[in-house]
Design a protein around this motif. Structure first.
Motif, mmCIF file in Angstrom:
data_model
loop_
_atom_site.group_PDB
_atom_site.id
_atom_site.type_symbol
_atom_site.label_atom_id
_atom_site.label_comp_id
_atom_site.label_asym_id
_atom_site.label_seq_id
_atom_site.Cartn_x
_atom_site.Cartn_y
_atom_site.Cartn_z
ATOM 1 N N UNK A 439 0.820 -1.216 0.000
ATOM 2 C CA UNK A 439 0.000 0.000 0.000
ATOM 3 C C UNK A 439 0.853 1.264 0.000
ATOM 4 N N UNK A 440 1.926 1.275 0.773
ATOM 5 C CA UNK A 440 2.766 2.465 0.876
ATOM 6 C C UNK A 440 3.581 2.716 -0.392
ATOM 7 N N UNK A 441 3.561 1.781 -1.339
ATOM 8 C CA UNK A 441 4.296 1.954 -2.593
ATOM 9 C C UNK A 441 3.368 2.317 -3.756
ATOM 10 N N UNK A 442 2.157 2.699 -3.449
ATOM 11 C CA UNK A 442 1.215 3.162 -4.458
ATOM 12 C C UNK A 442 1.132 4.684 -4.375
ATOM 13 N N UNK A 443 1.378 5.360 -5.489
ATOM 14 C CA UNK A 443 1.305 6.821 -5.565
ATOM 15 C C UNK A 443 0.224 7.173 -6.574
ATOM 16 N N UNK A 444 -0.844 7.767 -6.096
ATOM 17 C CA UNK A 444 -1.997 8.096 -6.938
ATOM 18 C C UNK A 444 -1.831 9.537 -7.451
ATOM 19 N N UNK A 445 -1.794 9.697 -8.777
ATOM 20 C CA UNK A 445 -1.634 11.011 -9.404
ATOM 21 C C UNK A 445 -2.942 11.396 -10.088
ATOM 22 N N UNK A 446 -3.436 12.589 -9.801
ATOM 23 C CA UNK A 446 -4.695 13.036 -10.392
ATOM 24 C C UNK A 446 -4.672 14.548 -10.592
ATOM 25 N N UNK A 447 -5.432 15.022 -11.581
ATOM 26 C CA UNK A 447 -5.510 16.456 -11.835
ATOM 27 C C UNK A 447 -6.284 17.183 -10.744
ATOM 28 N N UNK A 448 -7.390 16.577 -10.303
ATOM 29 C CA UNK A 448 -8.281 17.290 -9.414
ATOM 30 C C UNK A 448 -9.013 16.336 -8.487
ATOM 31 N N UNK A 449 -9.246 16.760 -7.262
ATOM 32 C CA UNK A 449 -9.931 15.969 -6.246
ATOM 33 C C UNK A 449 -11.128 16.762 -5.741
ATOM 34 N N UNK A 450 -12.264 16.103 -5.597
ATOM 35 C CA UNK A 450 -13.442 16.729 -5.004
ATOM 36 C C UNK A 450 -13.414 16.493 -3.507
ATOM 37 N N UNK A 451 -13.225 17.548 -2.743
ATOM 38 C CA UNK A 451 -13.142 17.415 -1.297
ATOM 39 C C UNK A 451 -14.458 16.927 -0.709
ATOM 40 N N UNK A 452 -15.556 17.196 -1.440
ATOM 41 C CA UNK A 452 -16.873 16.795 -0.968
ATOM 42 C C UNK A 452 -17.283 15.420 -1.502
ATOM 43 N N UNK A 453 -16.376 14.742 -2.212
ATOM 44 C CA UNK A 453 -16.694 13.438 -2.767
ATOM 45 C C UNK A 453 -16.342 12.307 -1.826
ATOM 46 N N UNK A 454 -15.866 11.214 -2.410
ATOM 47 C CA UNK A 454 -15.563 10.037 -1.607
ATOM 48 C C UNK A 454 -14.117 9.933 -1.188
ATOM 49 N N UNK A 455 -13.343 11.011 -1.358
ATOM 50 C CA UNK A 455 -11.921 10.937 -1.058
ATOM 51 C C UNK A 455 -11.660 10.667 0.417
ATOM 52 N N UNK A 456 -12.523 11.176 1.304
ATOM 53 C CA UNK A 456 -12.317 10.921 2.734
ATOM 54 C C UNK A 456 -12.473 9.437 3.057
ATOM 55 N N UNK A 457 -13.426 8.775 2.384
ATOM 56 C CA UNK A 457 -13.591 7.328 2.566
ATOM 57 C C UNK A 457 -12.378 6.590 2.005
ATOM 58 N N UNK A 458 -11.882 7.064 0.871
ATOM 59 C CA UNK A 458 -10.704 6.456 0.246
ATOM 60 C C UNK A 458 -9.483 6.564 1.155
ATOM 61 N N UNK A 459 -9.270 7.722 1.757
ATOM 62 C CA UNK A 459 -8.108 7.911 2.610
ATOM 63 C C UNK A 459 -8.219 7.073 3.886
ATOM 64 N N UNK A 460 -9.438 6.906 4.384
ATOM 65 C CA UNK A 460 -9.629 6.087 5.576
ATOM 66 C C UNK A 460 -9.361 4.619 5.269
ATOM 67 N N UNK A 461 -9.776 4.180 4.072
ATOM 68 C CA UNK A 461 -9.576 2.780 3.695
ATOM 69 C C UNK A 461 -8.115 2.479 3.389
ATOM 70 N N UNK A 462 -7.429 3.432 2.735
ATOM 71 C CA UNK A 462 -6.036 3.205 2.324
ATOM 72 C C UNK A 462 -5.168 4.383 2.776
ATOM 73 N N UNK A 463 -4.894 4.479 4.056
ATOM 74 C CA UNK A 463 -4.162 5.643 4.582
ATOM 75 C C UNK A 463 -2.704 5.716 4.137
ATOM 76 N N UNK A 464 -2.116 4.599 3.722
ATOM 77 C CA UNK A 464 -0.706 4.599 3.344
ATOM 78 C C UNK A 464 -0.475 4.967 1.881
ATOM 79 N N UNK A 465 -1.537 4.992 1.080
ATOM 80 C CA UNK A 465 -1.403 5.393 -0.324
ATOM 81 C C UNK A 465 -1.126 6.884 -0.382
#
Length: 498
Positions: A439-465
């Motif tokens: 998990x700690x060796x995965x680097x997710x690159x993206x142009x834009x993130x919606x703070x009001x979307x599901x990113x908080x759930x994603x970070x909770x599920x995979x905190x080491x990414x």
């Protein structure tokens, strides 16, 4: 049932057709961990009793129903013939003389067979051996398997070993007349395996028949269902109904839990207390130049050529920033004038990129500019129109991810243009973890993130990414794809913007 009775699926070409695909649905919960295992079917029976044909008919006759659970219709069976042990020169000599007993349990590497099947049942990737019947030997290459919700393991001894039986959710024994099995075996071995009739008969009498009497036939007592190897249409219908019910019992909808607070998304108000720092998102420092690029990309009047040019520039910035998260080690070099310069070099044995199609492709050129000759694979993840759940339709991964012993030491750049509901992002990360990527060796690159979307759930599920973004917006809204209707309903599209 004969081959003529099998259904024929035709696809007519039509311009701009929206494909209705039946991919692999989520096999994990909102916590990112698998909540169900693959459904494993063990099919045993005598040699040439019709085990493989029975497996294929289960899929072909009910392709429309089972396709949604992602059965590989090309060859749905994990055949025990692949797991014959590697033969010594003496054993090879006996094999070519038709004096080697391939039907005895000791001829099959049951430990490896059970290990590979256990990985597939646990929704992980595996690589099974490839065996050549003409060479009587296991070949150096392996066959990569991953992603099916239904696994069919067939072989004459599929029900013989207790460790194998413990993995099956459904055990089937195919029963067939001995004369018919012999006739089928002669035709198969002569036409497909380069044998002669005399050798086939000798091997049958010396090894095949005794093995059936001593091992194969007695294993039928462990079967949940015994079916005919000749006419089995009724059995196929009953088994398919049973499989479909079991899979429905295991299904779970995770989209509402990932994209939580839909009313807040529609109004554009982000979750109270949620900040970029709390979500541990690395965002490019805002500069007039960066804001200018984003202004051009957001402008509806921007031409296609300008959009591609500035998207490539932005992807290069993001790739440069993501490179800083890789490990480096000291290195000293001698300059052309003879001086010693102390610097750094990458300390990562394997690096690759994986693009979430199609939007992730816009980040590939920037990664290639920064990291020369980097291998880039792809994941095709599509939203199911009715439920909104993500579907895995296709995976084309680099070799450094396909082989687990390499994947465990690999660094992976995961590319996607945006993170909205985070449903596709969560599936992509789960796929990498299933292959052994840390998990700690995965680097997710993206142009834009919606703070009001599901990113908080994603970070909770995979905190080491590690998450690298160009910008963060607080508004996620639902739009409609104009001009396309699906059974009288519009098709919703998640849109990020201020």
């Amino acid at each position: 049932m004969n081959a003529a009775e099998a259904p024929v699926l035709r696809v007519e070409a039509k311009k701009n057709t929206v494909l209705q695909s039946h991919g692999r649905r989520p096999w994990y919960g909102e916590d990112g961990k698998p909540f169900s295992e693959a459904f494993v079917i063990g099919i045993a029976g005598g040699s040439a009793s019709g085990k493989v044909i029975f497996s294929l008919y289960i899929v072909a006759v009910n392709a429309e129903n089972l396709a949604m659970h992602n059965v590989d219709t090309r060859r749905p069976a994990d055949c025990s013939d692949s797991f014959y042990k590697t033969h010594t020169p003496q054993e090879l000599k006996l094999a070519f003389e038709n004096n080697y007993d391939f039907d005895h349990p000791d001829a099959i590497d049951m430990t490896m067979f059970a290990a590979c099947l256990n990985d597939l049942k646990a929704c992980k990737q595996t690589n099974i051996p490839v065996y050549s019947f003409k060479e009587h030997q296991r070949l150096p290459e392996t066959k990569y398997l991953y992603g099916a919700a239904i696994i069919i393991a067939e072989g004459i001894l599929a029900l013989h070993d207790p460790s194998m039986r413990a993995l099956y959710d459904l055990k089937i024994f195919v029963q067939c007349d001995s004369d018919l099995m012999l006739a089928r075996r002669i035709r198969r071995d002569v036409s497909e395996r380069g044998r002669n009739v005399e050798g086939v008969l000798e091997q049958y009498l010396r090894f095949v028949k005794p093995a059936f009497d001593n091992f194969v036939g007695p294993s039928s007592k462990y079967a949940d269902i015994i079916v005919s190897g000749a006419n089995n249409s009724v059995a196929i219908d009953l088994i398919t109904t049973h499989i479909r019910k079991k899979l429905q019992d295991r299904s779970r909808h995770i989209r509402p839990k990932i994209a939580r607070g839909l009313s807040r998304h529609q109004t554009g108000v982000h979750t109270p207390g949620t900040t970029i720092d709390m979500l541990d998102i690395s965002v490019i420092k805002k500069t007039p130049q960066l804001e200018g690029i984003y202004t051009i990309l957001r402008d509806k009047n921007t031409t296609r050529g300008d959009f591609i040019f500035y998207a490539d520039r932005l992807s290069t910035y993001l790739a440069e920033m993501a490179m800083e998260l890789l490990p480096f080690k000291p290195k000293s070099v001698e300059t052309p004038v003879g001086a010693i310069s102390h610097g750094k070099e990458l300390d990562a044995p394997f690096i690759c990129g994986i693009s979430v199609l199609r939007s992730g492709g816009s980040l590939e050129r920037g990664l290639r500019r920064v990291l020369r000759d980097v291998a880039i694979g792809s994941l095709l993840i599509q939203t199911e129109p009715k439920s909104g759940e993500p579907l895995l339709l296709h995976a084309m991964l680099p070799n450094c991810v396909k082989f687990r012993h390499i994947a465990e030491t690999s660094w992976v750049f995961l590319l996607d243009a945006q993170i909205g509901t985070a449903a596709a992002a969560m599936m992509a990360i789960r796929i990498l973890l299933d292959h052994g990527v840390q998990e700690e060796r995965i680097i997710f690159i993206t142009f834009i993130v919606a703070l009001d979307g599901g990113v908080s759930v994603l970070r909770k599920a995979f905190p080491k990414v590690r998450l690298v973004a160009g910008a963060v917006d607080t508004k996620l809204q639902i739009g409609w794809l104009d001009g396309k209707e699906d059974e009288g309903r519009g098709r919703d599209v998640w849109i990020i913007g201020k």
